[in-house]
Design a protein around this motif. Structure first.
Motif, mmCIF file in Angstrom:
data_model
loop_
_atom_site.group_PDB
_atom_site.id
_atom_site.type_symbol
_atom_site.label_atom_id
_atom_site.label_comp_id
_atom_site.label_asym_id
_atom_site.label_seq_id
_atom_site.Cartn_x
_atom_site.Cartn_y
_atom_site.Cartn_z
ATOM 1 N N UNK A 416 35.263 45.330 47.340
ATOM 2 C CA UNK A 416 35.402 45.932 48.653
ATOM 3 C C UNK A 416 36.575 46.899 48.614
ATOM 4 N N UNK A 417 36.289 48.135 48.940
ATOM 5 C CA UNK A 417 37.304 49.178 48.842
ATOM 6 C C UNK A 417 38.516 48.841 49.721
ATOM 7 N N UNK A 418 39.707 48.934 49.111
ATOM 8 C CA UNK A 418 40.934 48.708 49.855
ATOM 9 C C UNK A 418 41.408 47.273 49.882
ATOM 10 N N UNK A 419 40.571 46.314 49.391
ATOM 11 C CA UNK A 419 40.956 44.908 49.424
ATOM 12 C C UNK A 419 41.533 44.505 48.063
ATOM 13 N N UNK A 420 42.779 44.031 48.061
ATOM 14 C CA UNK A 420 43.457 43.656 46.828
ATOM 15 C C UNK A 420 43.123 42.220 46.455
ATOM 16 N N UNK A 421 43.631 41.814 45.281
ATOM 17 C CA UNK A 421 43.415 40.447 44.821
ATOM 18 C C UNK A 421 44.028 39.451 45.804
ATOM 19 N N UNK A 422 45.185 39.803 46.346
ATOM 20 C CA UNK A 422 45.826 38.925 47.326
ATOM 21 C C UNK A 422 44.975 38.794 48.577
ATOM 22 N N UNK A 423 44.251 39.845 48.936
ATOM 23 C CA UNK A 423 43.373 39.788 50.102
ATOM 24 C C UNK A 423 42.239 38.809 49.909
ATOM 25 N N UNK A 424 41.646 38.792 48.728
ATOM 26 C CA UNK A 424 40.562 37.837 48.451
ATOM 27 C C UNK A 424 41.077 36.397 48.502
ATOM 28 N N UNK A 425 42.275 36.178 47.991
ATOM 29 C CA UNK A 425 42.809 34.820 48.020
ATOM 30 C C UNK A 425 43.106 34.383 49.456
ATOM 31 N N UNK A 426 43.586 35.278 50.275
ATOM 32 C CA UNK A 426 43.876 34.939 51.669
ATOM 33 C C UNK A 426 42.588 34.639 52.432
ATOM 34 N N UNK A 427 41.531 35.392 52.148
ATOM 35 C CA UNK A 427 40.247 35.107 52.785
ATOM 36 C C UNK A 427 39.745 33.724 52.394
ATOM 37 N N UNK A 428 39.926 33.362 51.135
ATOM 38 C CA UNK A 428 39.515 32.033 50.681
ATOM 39 C C UNK A 428 40.290 30.950 51.424
ATOM 40 N N UNK A 440 36.842 25.654 48.956
ATOM 41 C CA UNK A 440 36.181 26.954 48.907
ATOM 42 C C UNK A 440 36.694 27.720 47.700
ATOM 43 N N UNK A 441 35.786 28.209 46.883
ATOM 44 C CA UNK A 441 36.143 28.975 45.699
ATOM 45 C C UNK A 441 35.470 30.339 45.770
ATOM 46 N N UNK A 442 36.272 31.347 45.997
ATOM 47 C CA UNK A 442 35.788 32.725 46.073
ATOM 48 C C UNK A 442 36.187 33.442 44.779
ATOM 49 N N UNK A 464 57.194 35.121 42.213
ATOM 50 C CA UNK A 464 56.544 33.823 42.000
ATOM 51 C C UNK A 464 55.154 33.811 42.635
ATOM 52 N N UNK A 465 55.040 34.447 43.802
ATOM 53 C CA UNK A 465 53.732 34.546 44.459
ATOM 54 C C UNK A 465 52.778 35.385 43.621
ATOM 55 N N UNK A 466 53.272 36.466 43.027
ATOM 56 C CA UNK A 466 52.418 37.307 42.178
ATOM 57 C C UNK A 466 51.932 36.527 40.955
ATOM 58 N N UNK A 467 52.829 35.755 40.357
ATOM 59 C CA UNK A 467 52.428 34.976 39.193
ATOM 60 C C UNK A 467 51.386 33.920 39.566
ATOM 61 N N UNK A 468 51.583 33.261 40.700
ATOM 62 C CA UNK A 468 50.598 32.275 41.161
ATOM 63 C C UNK A 468 49.252 32.931 41.415
#
Length: 525
Positions: A416-428, A440-442, A464-468
């Motif tokens: 999805x254009x504009x959605x970062x990896x952190x965005x997918x994790x937050x949606x999950x 839930x595993x996205x 630390x958040x980036x590494x996680x």
């Protein structure tokens, strides 16, 4: 003698009697009937029609039945409220949409234009009606398309099977609405709008279009057309009855009456067959309820049997709480139902033995009903989770994997254009919070991985958040990730990763505190 003669002459003639001495009733002559009809016609013309301001009524109806910006806006608001009420299965919200709907005005205007023979007015009313209806359908379809709720609710299903009663409701409502408009009592239109419910069927048409459910689409469209045509033609009849006939000759009036009657009959025939089918199924349900109850003792408690009339043979399933089992219940009930219904029937009765105490069956049935209600609520929650996960991932519902035993939901997200990896994790995370107890595993797409910087005091909160996040992406995708940086920085990251270090490879290069991350083609172990 003269007095006697005069008295006899002035006396009324003797009444004719039958064999039992009872006076015979003289038949009402045709002239008496015609004279009464003529007097009623004169009263209607001079006492009712003469009091009306036809010009003012025509102008009022004309002004409210044309295509305006207010008409489009109110149509949009009514359509939006209607489809949301239908998706939520909320009758109160649906009624609110009925009250806002402006569709009644152009339909009434169509009837008056037919009565007066005003072709230009008829054309403009048709344009307003077509534009409003099409706009409402497309607007509702858009809302449904964007909504995670796309289930056929009870409110939606109730508007997909028009019958003769719907035509009669529209007929009586149109009579009341036309009378209110002609007599200047527009407040009655509120009740008429609720009775005819023009907007909800259009909203259901939009639902069917968005979900490609053509059965729902066709049924709701049939209900809307039934209401539309019935109201328009009834309004035309009422307008003519109250003297709105300027520009229409007697011959044209008779032809219009014949056409209106023909249309009503043409609609009534298929709707009557539909009503007959519904009535037959309702009577069949009563027969099924009776026969299942008769197969058990009076102390048994029978839950409402479920009948599927669309299968051949007809299938009947029921649950019975009884102190005494009836081993032949299925065969016995099926035989009786075949005799009474005239169709092949397959019966499946689940029998649950309860105690002989009074009320034991009722208590068991109540406990089962509560358990079933809880199970249904849980199933609805799981279904909502699957729909939401499919919507977030940008995939079809069938592409979502549900593991009910382990309470796990999985899906692979589309980029999805504009959605970062952190965005997918937050949606999950957000979705997982909606269904406690479920995991839930996205699986995210292979988007850019963040860079991690190791400071003099180790990793700060942000890094630390980036590494996680890197560890999460490796576990969700099943692919290893290569970390590139100085030996000191990589050593620090491995210590922080702990068990997640098994998902990453390290490559020592250069100096400095920055560590880059890249996807590897190697599958994580």
């Amino acid at each position: 003698m003269a007095t006697v003669t005069d008295t006899a002459a002035s006396a009324p003639p003797p009444k004719e009697t039958d064999g039992d001495g009872q006076a015979k009733r003289r038949p009402i002559s045709r002239w008496t009937i015609l004279r009464a009809l003529a007097e009623m016609r004169m009263w209607w013309r001079d006492g009712v029609i003469a009091d009306l301001d036809h010009v003012a009524t025509i102008e009022r109806v004309r002004g409210e039945s044309l295509l305006t910006s207010r008409y489009i806006f109110m149509t949009a608001m009514s359509a939006g409220i209607a489809i949301l009420g239908l998706l939520l299965s909320s009758p109160a919200v649906v009624i609110g949409a009925m009250l806002l709907s402006p569709l009644m005005s152009p339909i009434i205007g169509t009837g008056f234009s037919l009565a007066t023979g005003d072709a230009n007015w008829l054309r403009r009313c048709g344009k307003a009606l077509a534009a409003g209806s099409l706009f409402a359908i497309l607007f509702c379809a858009l809302i449904v398309f964007l909504s995670p709720l796309q289930t056929v609710t009870e409110e939606i299903a109730s508007r997909t099977r028009p019958n003769l009663f719907d035509l009669l409701v529209a007929l009586f409502s149109a009579l009341a609405g036309s009378y209110a408009v002609i007599r200047g009592r527009e407040g009655t239109i509120v009740g008429v709008a609720i009775a005819t419910a023009l907007m909800p069927p259009l909203a259901v048409v939009g639902f069917g279009l968005a979900t490609f459910n053509w059965t729902v689409f066709a049924g709701a469209l049939g209900l809307f057309i039934t209401n539309l045509v019935t109201i328009g033609l009834t309004a035309a009849v009422m307008a003519r009855l109250y003297g709105f006939q300027s520009g229409v000759t007697n011959r044209q009036g008779r032809l219009a009456s014949i056409i209106i009657l023909t249309v009503f009959v043409a609609m009534a025939i298929p709707l009557g067959f539909s009503l007959r089918t519904i009535a037959w199924e309702a009577n069949g349900q009563r027969i099924v309820n009776h026969e299942v109850s008769e197969a058990f003792t009076n102390r048994a408690r029978v839950e409402q049997p479920v009948v599927n009339w669309d299968t051949d043979p007809v299938t009947v399933s029921a649950s019975v709480f009884t102190p005494e089992f009836n081993a032949d219940a299925d065969t016995e009930v099926a035989r009786r139902l075949e005799q009474r219904l005239g169709r092949a029937v397959v019966v499946n009765i689940d029998q649950f033995q309860v105690g002989t105490d009074p009320g034991a069956a009722e208590q068991a049935a109540l406990a089962r009903a509560r358990a079933r209600e809880a199970a249904e609520a849980s199933e609805r929650q799981i279904a909502a989770l699957a729909r939401s996960l499919a919507l977030i991932a940008g995939v079809e519902r069938k592409d979502v994997l549900l593991d009910r035993e382990n309470k796990r939901a999985q899906a692979t997200a589309q980029p999805l254009e504009g959605l970062t990896l952190a965005g997918y994790r937050e949606l999950e995370r957000r979705l997982e919070r909606t269904v406690p107890g479920w995991t839930v595993e996205l699986r995210p797409p292979l988007t850019a991985l963040p860079e991690v910087t190791v400071g003099e005091d180790g990793l700060d909160a942000e890094n630390a958040t980036r590494l996680a996040l890197i560890g999460w992406a490796a576990k969700r995708t099943g692919l290893r990730i290569t970390l590139s940086g100085s030996d000191e920085a990589l050593h620090e990251l491995n210590a922080v990763l702990g068990e997640d270090a098994r998902f990453v490879d390290t490559r020592s290069e250069g100096q400095g505190n920055a560590v880059s991350a890249a996807w590897s083609t190697t599958t994580a172990r």
